[in-house]
Design a protein around this motif. Structure first.
Motif, PDB file in Angstrom:
ATOM      1  N   LYS A 182       0.854  -1.185   0.000  1.00 12.83           N
ATOM      2  CA  LYS A 182       0.000   0.000   0.000  1.00 12.83           C
ATOM      3  C   LYS A 182       0.888   1.231   0.000  1.00 12.83           C
ATOM      4  O   LYS A 182       1.808   1.338   0.811  1.00 12.83           O
ATOM      5  CB  LYS A 182      -0.920   0.015   1.219  1.00 12.83           C
ATOM      6  N   LEU A 183       0.595   2.139  -0.918  1.00 12.07           N
ATOM      7  CA  LEU A 183       1.381   3.355  -1.062  1.00 12.07           C
ATOM      8  C   LEU A 183       0.480   4.563  -0.887  1.00 12.07           C
ATOM      9  O   LEU A 183      -0.650   4.578  -1.388  1.00 12.07           O
ATOM     10  CB  LEU A 183       2.021   3.399  -2.450  1.00 12.07           C
ATOM     11  N   ILE A 184       0.980   5.582  -0.201  1.00 12.29           N
ATOM     12  CA  ILE A 184       0.252   6.833  -0.050  1.00 12.29           C
ATOM     13  C   ILE A 184       0.719   7.763  -1.178  1.00 12.29           C
ATOM     14  O   ILE A 184       1.921   8.007  -1.325  1.00 12.29           O
ATOM     15  CB  ILE A 184       0.529   7.494   1.326  1.00 12.29           C
TER      16      ILE A 184
ATOM     17  N   ASP B 180       0.089  11.493  -3.096  1.00 12.99           N
ATOM     18  CA  ASP B 180      -0.495  12.827  -3.009  1.00 12.99           C
ATOM     19  C   ASP B 180      -1.122  13.205  -4.352  1.00 12.99           C
ATOM     20  O   ASP B 180      -0.859  12.583  -5.363  1.00 12.99           O
ATOM     21  CB  ASP B 180       0.597  13.831  -2.631  1.00 12.99           C
TER      22      ASP B 180
ATOM     23  N   ASP C  63      -7.947   4.131  -3.223  1.00  9.96           N
ATOM     24  CA  ASP C  63      -8.874   4.739  -2.266  1.00  9.96           C
ATOM     25  C   ASP C  63      -8.570   6.234  -2.242  1.00  9.96           C
ATOM     26  O   ASP C  63      -7.586   6.670  -1.642  1.00  9.96           O
ATOM     27  CB  ASP C  63      -8.676   4.124  -0.883  1.00  9.96           C
TER      28      ASP C  63
ATOM     29  N   LYS D  68      -8.446   8.051   1.279  1.00  5.92           N
ATOM     30  CA  LYS D  68      -7.218   7.810   2.053  1.00  5.92           C
ATOM     31  C   LYS D  68      -5.960   8.186   1.275  1.00  5.92           C
ATOM     32  O   LYS D  68      -4.861   8.130   1.818  1.00  5.92           O
ATOM     33  CB  LYS D  68      -7.111   6.336   2.438  1.00  5.92           C
ATOM     34  N   LYS D  69      -6.135   8.507  -0.018  1.00  4.05           N
ATOM     35  CA  LYS D  69      -5.003   8.770  -0.921  1.00  4.05           C
ATOM     36  C   LYS D  69      -4.051   7.570  -0.935  1.00  4.05           C
ATOM     37  O   LYS D  69      -2.840   7.705  -0.873  1.00  4.05           O
ATOM     38  CB  LYS D  69      -4.280  10.053  -0.544  1.00  4.05           C
ATOM     39  N   GLU D  70      -4.663   6.379  -1.004  1.00  5.00           N
ATOM     40  CA  GLU D  70      -3.901   5.139  -0.902  1.00  5.00           C
ATOM     41  C   GLU D  70      -4.097   4.284  -2.154  1.00  5.00           C
ATOM     42  O   GLU D  70      -5.201   4.140  -2.650  1.00  5.00           O
ATOM     43  CB  GLU D  70      -4.370   4.370   0.326  1.00  5.00           C
TER      44      GLU D  70
ATOM     45  N   ALA E  82      -3.397   0.438  -3.350  1.00  2.00           N
ATOM     46  CA  ALA E  82      -3.045  -0.924  -2.950  1.00  2.00           C
ATOM     47  C   ALA E  82      -2.741  -1.723  -4.212  1.00  2.00           C
ATOM     48  O   ALA E  82      -3.506  -1.684  -5.176  1.00  2.00           O
ATOM     49  CB  ALA E  82      -4.192  -1.560  -2.178  1.00  2.00           C
TER      50      ALA E  82
ATOM     51  N   GLN F 288       8.266  -2.670  -4.919  1.00  2.00           N
ATOM     52  CA  GLN F 288       7.792  -1.386  -4.396  1.00  2.00           C
ATOM     53  C   GLN F 288       8.468  -0.225  -5.138  1.00  2.00           C
ATOM     54  O   GLN F 288       7.819   0.745  -5.513  1.00  2.00           O
ATOM     55  CB  GLN F 288       8.087  -1.308  -2.903  1.00  2.00           C
TER      56      GLN F 288
ATOM     57  N   GLY G 108       1.532   2.909   3.092  1.00  2.00           N
ATOM     58  CA  GLY G 108       0.242   2.760   3.767  1.00  2.00           C
ATOM     59  C   GLY G 108       0.258   1.633   4.777  1.00  2.00           C
ATOM     60  O   GLY G 108       1.179   0.817   4.803  1.00  2.00           O
ATOM     61  N   SER G 109      -0.766   1.609   5.597  1.00  5.71           N
ATOM     62  CA  SER G 109      -0.848   0.564   6.625  1.00  5.71           C
ATOM     63  C   SER G 109      -1.783  -0.553   6.225  1.00  5.71           C
ATOM     64  O   SER G 109      -2.534  -0.472   5.324  1.00  5.71           O
ATOM     65  CB  SER G 109      -1.315   1.165   7.933  1.00  5.71           C
TER      66      SER G 109
END
Length: 67
Positions: free
Chosen positions: A2-4, A6, A33, A36-38, A40, A48, A66-67
């Motif tokens: 999971k990556l955040i 922007d 998402d 959440k700006k995520e 997956a 990665q 991300g978590s």
């Protein structure tokens, strides 16, 4: 993974990011998402680092894991 990411705000962002990942690894399942700006990414063989580079190249900024 999971990556955040922007600066994602709409379905166009979802399509661009999904295409950027799938152009490199067609087996990867991408779920975005916006709230959440995520992003997956499941399955496939994408590292990665490669995923982050593809998203950055598409014009979006990686900001964290991300978590």
């Amino acid at each position: 993974m999971k990556l955040i990411i922007d600066n994602m705000s709409c379905n166009h962002c979802v399509k661009v990011i999904t295409k950027a990942i799938n152009d490199i690894d067609s087996q990867a399942k991408v779920t975005v998402d916006l709230a959440k700006k995520e992003v997956a990414i499941d399955g496939g063989t994408l590292s990665q680092e490669v995923a982050i580079n593809a998203i950055d190249a598409a014009g979006y900024q990686f900001v964290g894991i991300g978590s």
